[in-house]
Write a protein that holds these residues in place. Structure first.
Motif, PDB file in Angstrom:
ATOM      1  N   LEU A 133       5.220  10.730 -16.695  1.00 28.38           N
ATOM      2  CA  LEU A 133       4.776  10.142 -17.968  1.00 28.38           C
ATOM      3  C   LEU A 133       5.902   9.400 -18.683  1.00 28.38           C
ATOM      4  N   THR A 134       7.146   9.731 -18.362  1.00 24.73           N
ATOM      5  CA  THR A 134       8.283   9.034 -18.986  1.00 24.73           C
ATOM      6  C   THR A 134       8.703   7.807 -18.177  1.00 24.73           C
ATOM      7  N   TYR A 135       8.037   7.563 -17.052  1.00 25.70           N
ATOM      8  CA  TYR A 135       8.360   6.422 -16.195  1.00 25.70           C
ATOM      9  C   TYR A 135       7.292   5.330 -16.278  1.00 25.70           C
ATOM     10  N   LEU A 136       6.441   5.390 -17.278  1.00 22.81           N
ATOM     11  CA  LEU A 136       5.371   4.402 -17.410  1.00 22.81           C
ATOM     12  C   LEU A 136       5.878   3.146 -18.097  1.00 22.81           C
ATOM     13  N   ASN A 137       5.270   2.030 -17.751  1.00 23.97           N
ATOM     14  CA  ASN A 137       5.584   0.752 -18.389  1.00 23.97           C
ATOM     15  C   ASN A 137       4.338   0.271 -19.120  1.00 23.97           C
ATOM     16  N   ASN A 138       4.344   0.418 -20.449  1.00 22.75           N
ATOM     17  CA  ASN A 138       3.150   0.107 -21.255  1.00 22.75           C
ATOM     18  C   ASN A 138       1.931   0.873 -20.750  1.00 22.75           C
ATOM     19  N   GLY A 139       2.154   2.121 -20.393  1.00 19.80           N
ATOM     20  CA  GLY A 139       1.059   2.976 -19.953  1.00 19.80           C
ATOM     21  C   GLY A 139       0.725   2.877 -18.483  1.00 19.80           C
ATOM     22  N   THR A 140       1.428   2.016 -17.750  1.00 19.16           N
ATOM     23  CA  THR A 140       1.115   1.783 -16.339  1.00 19.16           C
ATOM     24  C   THR A 140       2.120   2.478 -15.429  1.00 19.16           C
ATOM     25  N   LEU A 141       1.598   3.191 -14.442  1.00 18.23           N
ATOM     26  CA  LEU A 141       2.435   3.786 -13.403  1.00 18.23           C
ATOM     27  C   LEU A 141       2.502   2.806 -12.236  1.00 18.23           C
ATOM     28  N   THR A 142       3.703   2.385 -11.882  1.00 14.85           N
ATOM     29  CA  THR A 142       3.883   1.432 -10.785  1.00 14.85           C
ATOM     30  C   THR A 142       4.596   2.118  -9.627  1.00 14.85           C
ATOM     31  N   LEU A 143       3.905   2.204  -8.506  1.00 14.68           N
ATOM     32  CA  LEU A 143       4.476   2.779  -7.289  1.00 14.68           C
ATOM     33  C   LEU A 143       4.781   1.660  -6.302  1.00 14.68           C
ATOM     34  N   GLU A 144       5.955   1.716  -5.710  1.00 16.31           N
ATOM     35  CA  GLU A 144       6.289   0.789  -4.634  1.00 16.31           C
ATOM     36  C   GLU A 144       5.919   1.443  -3.306  1.00 16.31           C
ATOM     37  N   VAL A 145       5.175   0.715  -2.488  1.00 17.48           N
ATOM     38  CA  VAL A 145       4.815   1.195  -1.155  1.00 17.48           C
ATOM     39  C   VAL A 145       5.607   0.365  -0.145  1.00 17.48           C
ATOM     40  N   HIS A 146       6.491   1.019   0.597  1.00 16.99           N
ATOM     41  CA  HIS A 146       7.315   0.337   1.592  1.00 16.99           C
ATOM     42  C   HIS A 146       6.791   0.685   2.988  1.00 16.99           C
ATOM     43  N   LEU A 147       6.605  -0.328   3.820  1.00 17.00           N
ATOM     44  CA  LEU A 147       6.073  -0.132   5.173  1.00 17.00           C
ATOM     45  C   LEU A 147       6.863  -0.963   6.178  1.00 17.00           C
ATOM     46  N   ARG A 148       7.036  -0.404   7.358  1.00 17.40           N
ATOM     47  CA  ARG A 148       7.541  -1.184   8.486  1.00 17.40           C
ATOM     48  C   ARG A 148       6.947  -0.602   9.760  1.00 17.40           C
ATOM     49  N   SER A 149       6.785  -1.444  10.755  1.00 22.61           N
ATOM     50  CA  SER A 149       6.173  -0.988  11.997  1.00 22.61           C
ATOM     51  C   SER A 149       6.790  -1.754  13.156  1.00 22.61           C
ATOM     52  N   HIS A 150       6.457  -1.338  14.358  1.00 24.91           N
ATOM     53  CA  HIS A 150       6.945  -2.038  15.540  1.00 24.91           C
ATOM     54  C   HIS A 150       6.126  -3.299  15.763  1.00 24.91           C
TER      55      HIS A 150
END
Length: 407
Positions: A133-150
């Protein structure tokens, strides 16, 4: 002294993995996080997104999951492979503080995982809810999804791709391969006050009636194979008509071309029954048009007149999010009654997180993209207003139920 050993070709069992790709990052925003349900086991799902040829979505449990090991007061988060094929991929979630880079970033780190169809991988106890709750930006939770594959390993042999698309394009505007012709005459403004319009010189285009029948049915209805006289087309610029015809032959119209001619392409594609091109132009128009208080009414009436459901939804979202600025500055007296229903829908959707999906049976609250996807999956027409799409889905559902009862 040992005899020299001649090294022969290696023998492989199975297909060796290709080289690893670069990391690909997508940000997933959960708006209004503090207001999301906090009961354990209640999830909020993001819309699907594409990466490495697969469809993915993020499943968030704001109050924690129910799986063994999930702790009270922790947020759970999982990445799901929505495609029917399995894939091996490295992935991680990252949560950063929006303003203070000195604060700890929450990050999951995983070795390569095998994602089977419809299965998720993630972290039961990603972070404490009180911390999130202390990491919100104007009430929005933003998660970064990192992906890599062969990457796919290169084949030792060479197999040419299907030449059909390329061969079709060879016939584009080719008189020898065509059996119908069109004489296209556009219009240009001839007066400074835009009161008069003059016709441009005619441009002739050639086409195959079979291709038009499959991809531009309304245009095909205007002619017959072997007609000697060219069919006159008025009110469409030759360059725009060329884009339409090129698209019918499997060609790709660039985003910049669509942006420069969005409304003209929408008008012509709608007129000649080229639905997919109309929707592509609408998507570009929606992305590149900045909605403001002083232009929203003109854009809203235009979107309604052309059945541009996605563009209209974007405008309604603006109204719902900026109600205080809109009220008193914009008159809705001349707005058709059906638009007021869409406006109420936008307000209802605004009470839900943007990342959440509407219940499966709640068509009236579904986003336009979801409605169109359902129609497409059922082989139904994806063009039309929100009301038309909902009615078509309900009619199809009722027909399916009747057919099931009869069997």
């Amino acid at each position: 002294m040992d005899a020299a050993v001649k090294v022969a070709a290696d023998v492989h069992v199975g297909t060796p993995p290709g080289p690893l790709s670069d990391w690909v990052m997508r940000k997933v925003h959960f708006h209004g996080f503090a207001g999301l349900p906090t009961a354990r086991g209640v999830s909020v799902k993001s819309p699907e997104f594409s990466c490495f040829g697969h469809q993915w979505l993020v499943v968030l449990y704001p109050g924690g999951g129910r799986l063994e090991g999930s702790k009270e007061g922790h947020v759970s988060v999982y990445l799901h492979n929505q495609s029917p094929e399995s894939i091996q991929a490295y992935f991680k979630f990252v949560l950063k503080h929006p303003t203070d880079q000195t604060k700890r970033s929450f990050e999951t780190g995983y070795a390569i995982q095998s994602f089977v169809a419809r299965e998720g991988k993630g972290r039961h106890n990603f972070a404490k809810r009180e911390t999130v709750l202390t990491y919100l930006n104007n009430g929005t939770l933003t998660l970064e999804v990192h992906l890599r594959s062969h990457k796919k390993a290169e084949s030792n042999g060479y197999v040419p791709s299907n030449p059909c698309s390329g061969n079709l394009l060879k016939g584009f505007n080719n008189e020898e391969m065509s059996d119908v012709a069109f004489e296209v005459v556009g219009e240009v403004e001839s007066a400074a006050e835009r009161r008069k319009r003059a016709k441009t010189s005619a441009t002739t285009f050639h086409a195959s009636h079979v291709i038009l029948r499959l991809n531009a049915p309304s245009l095909a209805d205007m002619c017959r194979p072997g007609d000697e006289a060219a069919v006159p087309i008025n009110g469409v610029e030759p360059e725009v008509f060329k884009m339409l015809l090129y698209f019918c032959y499997g060609g790709k119209v660039s985003e910049d071309e669509l942006a420069a001619n969005a409304k003209a392409v929408i008008e012509a594609a709608d007129r000649f029954g080229i639905v997919n091109l109309k929707l592509q132009a609408e998507a570009v128009l929606t992305e590149r048009t900045e909605i403001k208080v002083d232009n929203l009414l003109d854009n809203l009436l235009y979107a309604n007149s052309k059945n541009l459901a996605l563009f209209q939804e974007n405008i309604m979202d603006f109204v719902a999010e900026n109600g205080d600025n809109v009220i008193g500055n914009v008159s809705f007296d001349d707005v058709p009654g059906n638009l007021m229903s869409d406006l109420l829908t936008a307000f209802s959707q605004g009470k839900k997180a943007t990342g959440s999906s509407a219940p499966d049976d709640d068509l009236k609250l579904m986003r336009v993209v979801e409605l169109r996807k359902r129609l497409h999956d059922k082989g139904l027409c994806v063009d039309g207003s929100r009301e038309t799409m909902i009615a078509l889905l309900r009619e199809n559902s009722a027909s399916d139920e009747t057919a099931a009862e009869e069997t």
